[in-house]
Design an enzyme around this catalytic site. Sequence first.
Site, mmCIF file in Angstrom:
data_model
loop_
_atom_site.group_PDB
_atom_site.id
_atom_site.type_symbol
_atom_site.label_atom_id
_atom_site.label_comp_id
_atom_site.label_asym_id
_atom_site.label_seq_id
_atom_site.Cartn_x
_atom_site.Cartn_y
_atom_site.Cartn_z
ATOM 1 N N LYS A 111 5.879 7.235 1.130
ATOM 2 C CA LYS A 111 4.994 7.588 2.250
ATOM 3 C C LYS A 111 4.313 8.934 1.992
ATOM 4 O O LYS A 111 3.152 9.127 2.326
ATOM 5 C CB LYS A 111 5.768 7.636 3.569
ATOM 6 C CG LYS A 111 6.363 6.306 3.995
ATOM 7 C CD LYS A 111 5.357 5.434 4.707
ATOM 8 C CE LYS A 111 5.836 3.991 4.855
ATOM 9 N NZ LYS A 111 7.151 3.871 5.506
ATOM 10 N N LYS A 194 4.017 -12.439 -4.554
ATOM 11 C CA LYS A 194 4.501 -12.556 -3.199
ATOM 12 C C LYS A 194 3.392 -12.468 -2.136
ATOM 13 O O LYS A 194 2.446 -11.702 -2.293
ATOM 14 C CB LYS A 194 5.485 -11.395 -2.975
ATOM 15 C CG LYS A 194 6.616 -11.703 -2.051
ATOM 16 C CD LYS A 194 7.594 -10.540 -2.032
ATOM 17 C CE LYS A 194 7.369 -9.709 -0.787
ATOM 18 N NZ LYS A 194 8.278 -8.617 -0.608
ATOM 19 N N LYS A 197 1.217 -8.548 3.491
ATOM 20 C CA LYS A 197 0.097 -8.068 4.285
ATOM 21 C C LYS A 197 -0.780 -7.122 3.459
ATOM 22 O O LYS A 197 -2.001 -7.237 3.453
ATOM 23 C CB LYS A 197 0.637 -7.360 5.521
ATOM 24 C CG LYS A 197 -0.423 -7.056 6.528
ATOM 25 C CD LYS A 197 0.122 -6.169 7.627
ATOM 26 C CE LYS A 197 -1.025 -5.454 8.299
ATOM 27 N NZ LYS A 197 -0.788 -4.022 8.439
#
Length: 327
Positions: A111, A194, A197
């Site tokens: 992050k 995979k 999103k």
Amino acid sequence: MEKVVSGIRPTGNLHLGNYFGAVKSFVKMQDEYDCKFFIADWHSLTTHPKPEDIRKSAKTILAEYLACGIDPEKAPIYIQSDVKEVLELYLYFNMNAYLGELERVTSFKEKVRKQPDNVNAGLLTYPSLMAADILMHKADKVPVGKDQEQNMEMARLFARRFNRIYEVEYFKEPESFHFNDKAVKIPGLDGSGKMGKSEGNCIYLCDDEKTLTKKVMKAVTDAGPTEPNSPKPDVIQNLFTLMEVASTPDTLDYFNEKWNTCEIRYGDLKKQLAADLCNLTRPIRERILDFQANDEYLNKVARMGAEAARETAAKTLAEVRQIIGFK
Ligand code: TRP
């Protein structure tokens, strides 16, 4: 009965990968365990400090989970921000959480790389809030993806540390239950791997049939097999894997045969796959729309969930206060 708790990050609509992973395992677990599920809307502030409409996104997720078969009578489902008790436990865990160990968490480091201008304390203490979510219900098992293992280790560490510091045997270390191990891995439509999103290769449960069909028809393929019985390249195997979950065994056999004899026509395969995926998602999508149109019911489910959660949370917090010495 063993207790299960799991949190759902409200980061967007459910796609087929979620459905065959987390959601199916939640639906199964609600019959076998004393489950609680919640939508982690406070956690989402660590990355989205000013959400568009946080209540509405939470309720969308709620509608989708209900549509997939979460039964609030069996498994309360609540919205994290409705149960303030977790914040107090979060505070206590934070008092015994150290900068060094929090900074070493991989998802924190990720992050930091992704949002260098917003390295906030909430992001750093994400694992303590997650530990509070879990330990406030004294969960035995936590169904999570592999990517959550480090957060789970932190939850166990905070449980152990609490016991050690206050000289009690109070918190039990929660176990991870990796649903990914057993679930079919749902590939995306872009041949990359995979479904996810962030990869932008998803079929969403709420996609209408036109959208879904368009996505399938645009899926990446190749020039076709040149030798009989050749192994399938990944892009093609991906389509067959989707067929395995959406189509009948006969259909799958038929297209495997066509592949093996080099007679396969990808257009036909995609048309069939799109139709079968539409059949699979149609009843779910209809239920999503029904639930979304029934705000009163969604509010009631969230309220019931919060009440159930608050009951165990309040008990834990009273005991924790006693242990630390506030009362
Ligand atoms: N961190 C989890 C995720 O990103 C979401 C989550 C928050 C969670 N609190 C939790 C999962 C407690 C399990 C238990 O998916």
